[in-house]
Design a protein around this motif. Sequence first.
Motif, PDB file in Angstrom:
ATOM      1  N   TYR A   1       0.808  -1.216   0.000  1.00 20.40           N
ATOM      2  CA  TYR A   1       0.000   0.000   0.000  1.00 20.40           C
ATOM      3  C   TYR A   1       0.844   1.271   0.000  1.00 20.40           C
ATOM      4  N   ARG A   2       2.044   1.186   0.533  1.00 18.55           N
ATOM      5  CA  ARG A   2       2.836   2.426   0.681  1.00 18.55           C
ATOM      6  C   ARG A   2       3.111   3.143  -0.642  1.00 18.55           C
ATOM      7  N   TYR A   3       2.987   2.412  -1.758  1.00 17.72           N
ATOM      8  CA  TYR A   3       3.218   3.048  -3.063  1.00 17.72           C
ATOM      9  C   TYR A   3       1.940   3.539  -3.743  1.00 17.72           C
TER      10      TYR A   3
ATOM     11  N   VAL B   1      -0.621   5.604  -2.921  1.00 19.61           N
ATOM     12  CA  VAL B   1      -0.937   7.040  -2.894  1.00 19.61           C
ATOM     13  C   VAL B   1       0.181   7.859  -3.583  1.00 19.61           C
TER      14      VAL B   1
ATOM     15  N   SER C   1      -8.256   1.375  -2.128  1.00 12.95           N
ATOM     16  CA  SER C   1      -7.647   1.139  -0.822  1.00 12.95           C
ATOM     17  C   SER C   1      -8.473   0.212   0.065  1.00 12.95           C
TER      18      SER C   1
ATOM     19  N   MET D   1       9.479   5.529  -1.447  1.00 16.13           N
ATOM     20  CA  MET D   1       8.173   6.196  -1.603  1.00 16.13           C
ATOM     21  C   MET D   1       8.340   7.537  -2.309  1.00 16.13           C
TER      22      MET D   1
ATOM     23  N   ALA E   1       0.167   9.100   2.535  1.00  7.60           N
ATOM     24  CA  ALA E   1       0.587   7.696   2.426  1.00  7.60           C
ATOM     25  C   ALA E   1       1.108   7.202   3.781  1.00  7.60           C
TER      26      ALA E   1
ATOM     27  N   SER F   1      -1.528   6.717   6.454  1.00  7.82           N
ATOM     28  CA  SER F   1      -2.383   5.549   6.211  1.00  7.82           C
ATOM     29  C   SER F   1      -1.935   4.307   6.976  1.00  7.82           C
TER      30      SER F   1
END
Lengths: 194, 194
Positions: free
Chosen positions: A138-140, A142, A185, B27, B182, B185
């Motif tokens: 998930y870190r990429y 957004v 998401s 990131m 990000a 989250s």
Amino acid sequence: MQRLPGYTYGTPLVPQSPVSLREFEWMKATAMFTDEDVRYLRMSLAILADQTAEIVEKWYEFVGSQPQLIRYYSTPAGMPLQDYLARTFARFQQWIIDTAEANYDQDWLNYQYEIGLRHHHTKKNRTDAAPALPHIHYRYMVPLIYPIVATLKPFLARKGHSPEEVEKMWEAWLKAVLLSVALWSQPYVKPGEF
Amino acid sequence: MQRLPGYTYGTPLVPQSPVSLREFEWMKATAMFTDEDVRYLRMSLAILADQTAEIVEKWYEFVGSQPQLIRYYSTPAGMPLQDYLARTFARFQQWIIDTAEANYDQDWLNYQYEIGLRHHHTKKNRTDAAPALPHIHYRYMVPLIYPIVATLKPFLARKGHSPEEVEKMWEAWLKAVLLSVALWSQPYVKPGEF
């Protein structure tokens, strides 16, 4: 109708979105997304329709230059999967068309859920039987919004529209991509926290 | 040094980020964030420093106009909490300064984790002992990026910088906010999926 491999938009293969259309209206309001944005997205459709291959090529060039990203299209040993890349290339082109059409109905909402599941380990690789890494972190998700929308801008400006129209189309795209990524998401978020 | 109430940046009260500086570099690369963006963020510091109250006022006007958002600053019965709003107002102003300073070190990274926890039910309301809704739903976090960055643009243009400089500062802000959200989250995402 000829279907792209793995493109299931509007078919019974797509599960129901856990987000309702009513909840999505609140998300739209949060992004300041209005009917004007729908109009500018649709204006962009005629501009982008014959440029989708070139746009996705630019995205792929960027992803290919980033080791932390290309690995999601590669075997765990790091070998990029050309077949997988080619199949997702065609669906990416279609995604540009679908986004520019801006039909925010139940089929669209359901397909955003499907796209999210295909990034998440629930469905990653299944559509294409690809032996790639099984989950996009998930870190990429957004941070990737920036290269996606930044790439579009020169393409929006190529067909003689005024700078103000180009800007309005681009802002509509930014909002639309923020809303899509927000929906993608959902499979990543802990139960009850989305 | 006089501290804002609840502003703990750089203090031992802030937990260690689960994301490492090395992971954050990947990131940044994903958002096409470079040293040029650091320069433009710092250029924006001098422009924004004396306008932070006016900017946050605009954000609050927007949030106040949106029932789905103001409820996070309200009691479960729907009564907006003026003290809570005032305390977060001052920290929002400070967040503009901190973002424009663009010091992407361990203290900054740790504080993004803290900010994420303060949106998530882990720490929501604790800092201010506020009797508000106990969790900001993730579905609004990514869409909110648009009003945050859109509001900034006219303020960046107010001090006589060239349109190109304003655009570069604004793009740097867009990337910086994408990267911050990000990181915010992380507490929402299932273990191992971030």
